[in-house]
Motif scaffolding. Structure first.
Motif, PDB file in Angstrom:
ATOM      1  N   ASP A  49       8.300   6.771   8.086  1.00 57.32           N
ATOM      2  CA  ASP A  49       7.006   6.178   8.412  1.00 57.32           C
ATOM      3  C   ASP A  49       6.333   5.599   7.168  1.00 57.32           C
ATOM      4  O   ASP A  49       5.657   4.569   7.231  1.00 57.32           O
ATOM      5  CB  ASP A  49       6.116   7.246   9.048  1.00 57.32           C
ATOM      6  CG  ASP A  49       4.798   6.688   9.549  1.00 57.32           C
ATOM      7  OD1 ASP A  49       4.738   5.482   9.832  1.00 57.32           O
ATOM      8  OD2 ASP A  49       3.825   7.459   9.663  1.00 57.32           O
ATOM      9  N   ALA A  50       6.531   6.251   6.034  1.00 57.65           N
ATOM     10  CA  ALA A  50       5.867   5.819   4.801  1.00 57.65           C
ATOM     11  C   ALA A  50       6.493   4.552   4.219  1.00 57.65           C
ATOM     12  O   ALA A  50       5.794   3.733   3.604  1.00 57.65           O
ATOM     13  CB  ALA A  50       5.915   6.931   3.762  1.00 57.65           C
ATOM     14  N   PHE A  51       7.797   4.376   4.425  1.00 53.54           N
ATOM     15  CA  PHE A  51       8.491   3.314   3.698  1.00 53.54           C
ATOM     16  C   PHE A  51       8.934   2.127   4.539  1.00 53.54           C
ATOM     17  O   PHE A  51       9.265   1.077   3.971  1.00 53.54           O
ATOM     18  CB  PHE A  51       9.714   3.890   2.973  1.00 53.54           C
ATOM     19  CG  PHE A  51       9.368   4.709   1.767  1.00 53.54           C
ATOM     20  CD1 PHE A  51       8.973   4.102   0.582  1.00 53.54           C
ATOM     21  CD2 PHE A  51       9.402   6.090   1.819  1.00 53.54           C
ATOM     22  CE1 PHE A  51       8.634   4.852  -0.531  1.00 53.54           C
ATOM     23  CE2 PHE A  51       9.066   6.858   0.709  1.00 53.54           C
ATOM     24  CZ  PHE A  51       8.681   6.234  -0.470  1.00 53.54           C
ATOM     25  N   ASP A  52       8.961   2.243   5.862  1.00 55.63           N
ATOM     26  CA  ASP A  52       9.467   1.103   6.631  1.00 55.63           C
ATOM     27  C   ASP A  52       8.590  -0.138   6.469  1.00 55.63           C
ATOM     28  O   ASP A  52       9.084  -1.248   6.254  1.00 55.63           O
ATOM     29  CB  ASP A  52       9.661   1.460   8.110  1.00 55.63           C
ATOM     30  CG  ASP A  52       8.389   1.948   8.786  1.00 55.63           C
ATOM     31  OD1 ASP A  52       7.367   2.142   8.097  1.00 55.63           O
ATOM     32  OD2 ASP A  52       8.417   2.160  10.010  1.00 55.63           O
ATOM     33  N   GLY A  53       7.268   0.052   6.531  1.00 52.98           N
ATOM     34  CA  GLY A  53       6.363  -1.087   6.358  1.00 52.98           C
ATOM     35  C   GLY A  53       6.414  -1.657   4.955  1.00 52.98           C
ATOM     36  O   GLY A  53       6.398  -2.881   4.770  1.00 52.98           O
ATOM     37  N   ARG A  54       6.496  -0.782   3.960  1.00 53.90           N
ATOM     38  CA  ARG A  54       6.551  -1.248   2.574  1.00 53.90           C
ATOM     39  C   ARG A  54       7.811  -2.061   2.319  1.00 53.90           C
ATOM     40  O   ARG A  54       7.780  -3.096   1.649  1.00 53.90           O
ATOM     41  CB  ARG A  54       6.502  -0.058   1.618  1.00 53.90           C
ATOM     42  CG  ARG A  54       5.195   0.728   1.672  1.00 53.90           C
ATOM     43  CD  ARG A  54       5.207   1.876   0.687  1.00 53.90           C
ATOM     44  NE  ARG A  54       4.005   2.696   0.793  1.00 53.90           N
ATOM     45  CZ  ARG A  54       3.747   3.751   0.047  1.00 53.90           C
ATOM     46  NH1 ARG A  54       4.617   4.116  -0.898  1.00 53.90           N
ATOM     47  NH2 ARG A  54       2.636   4.441   0.207  1.00 53.90           N
ATOM     48  N   ILE A  55       8.920  -1.580   2.854  1.00 49.98           N
ATOM     49  CA  ILE A  55      10.180  -2.299   2.665  1.00 49.98           C
ATOM     50  C   ILE A  55      10.132  -3.644   3.363  1.00 49.98           C
ATOM     51  O   ILE A  55      10.592  -4.668   2.815  1.00 49.98           O
ATOM     52  CB  ILE A  55      11.361  -1.451   3.190  1.00 49.98           C
ATOM     53  CG1 ILE A  55      11.572  -0.242   2.284  1.00 49.98           C
ATOM     54  CG2 ILE A  55      12.638  -2.282   3.282  1.00 49.98           C
ATOM     55  CD1 ILE A  55      12.614   0.726   2.782  1.00 49.98           C
ATOM     56  N   ALA A  56       9.571  -3.689   4.568  1.00 52.03           N
ATOM     57  CA  ALA A  56       9.477  -4.953   5.304  1.00 52.03           C
ATOM     58  C   ALA A  56       8.646  -5.968   4.538  1.00 52.03           C
ATOM     59  O   ALA A  56       9.025  -7.147   4.435  1.00 52.03           O
ATOM     60  CB  ALA A  56       8.880  -4.706   6.685  1.00 52.03           C
TER      61      ALA A  56
END
Length: 201
Positions: A49-56
């Protein structure tokens, strides 16, 4: 299928394994191993949850699917954790508390669908982000208490006021969850009100 979407989908894949491991810990001869497995799976869910948006955003791979499915994956994974707290024996949270978490997410899903249908962007609210953080902290605190019980830590009581300590821990996220609904309703009142107005044929 980009890395961010894979991370988002992973929460839905991991959540059932958490449920199996956590519930199994109360009937197994080796509860500690199952609880540590549960904690590890819960950590993977939160990291996703913490990293999927950041990676996108970092890879310039933000998609409409990701925007829509991210909150769905959040809800399904969190509700699976809370359902595990409900059905395990001893029951950590009561049915009404689980329904608070479930109905809040259902209401927000309907509101998002309505906004998308009308071309309105439902902005994230601080109360919503706070709710997610408090729920995650609450879940890990419950796991800590269960591990303490499994290790027979004497200063962690089995019951407080006739209830599992996890109930009192999760009471805080439940209150924050209710307040987050109020915040969304007040800040989007015109949108909510428009949902009840009949459309002209």
């Amino acid at each position: 299928m980009n890395p961010a979407i894979i991370l988002t989908l992973s929460r839905i894949v991991i959540a059932p394994f958490f449920a199996v491991a956590f519930i199994r810990s109360f009937t197994s001869a080796a509860p500690v191993a199952w609880l540590w497995a549960s904690a590890g799976l819960a950590a993977l869910i939160e990291l996703s949850d913490a990293f999927d948006g950041r990676i996108a955003r970092a890879r310039n791979q933000v998609t409409d699917f990701g925007k829509i499915f991210d909150p769905v994956a959040d809800s399904l994974s969190r509700q699976t954790i809370f359902l595990s707290f409900l059905v395990c024996k001893p029951h950590i949270i009561p049915l009404w508390m689980f329904l608070v978490f479930l109905y809040r997410d259902a209401f927000l899903s309907v509101l998002r669908i309505w906004c998308a249908y009308n071309g309105i962007v439902l902005a994230a609210r601080r109360a919503g982000k706070l709710k997610a953080v408090v729920q995650a902290i609450g879940a890990f605190c419950v796991l800590f208490v269960c591990l303490a019980h499994a290790y027979h830590v004497p200063w962690i009581p089995l019951r407080i006021g006739g209830r599992h300590p996890g109930f009192w821990i999760m009471l805080v996220p439940a209150v924050v969850t209710v307040l987050s609904v109020y915040d969304y309703v007040v800040s989007n009142w015109q949108t909510v009100k428009s949902m009840t107005v009949p459309r002209k044929q």
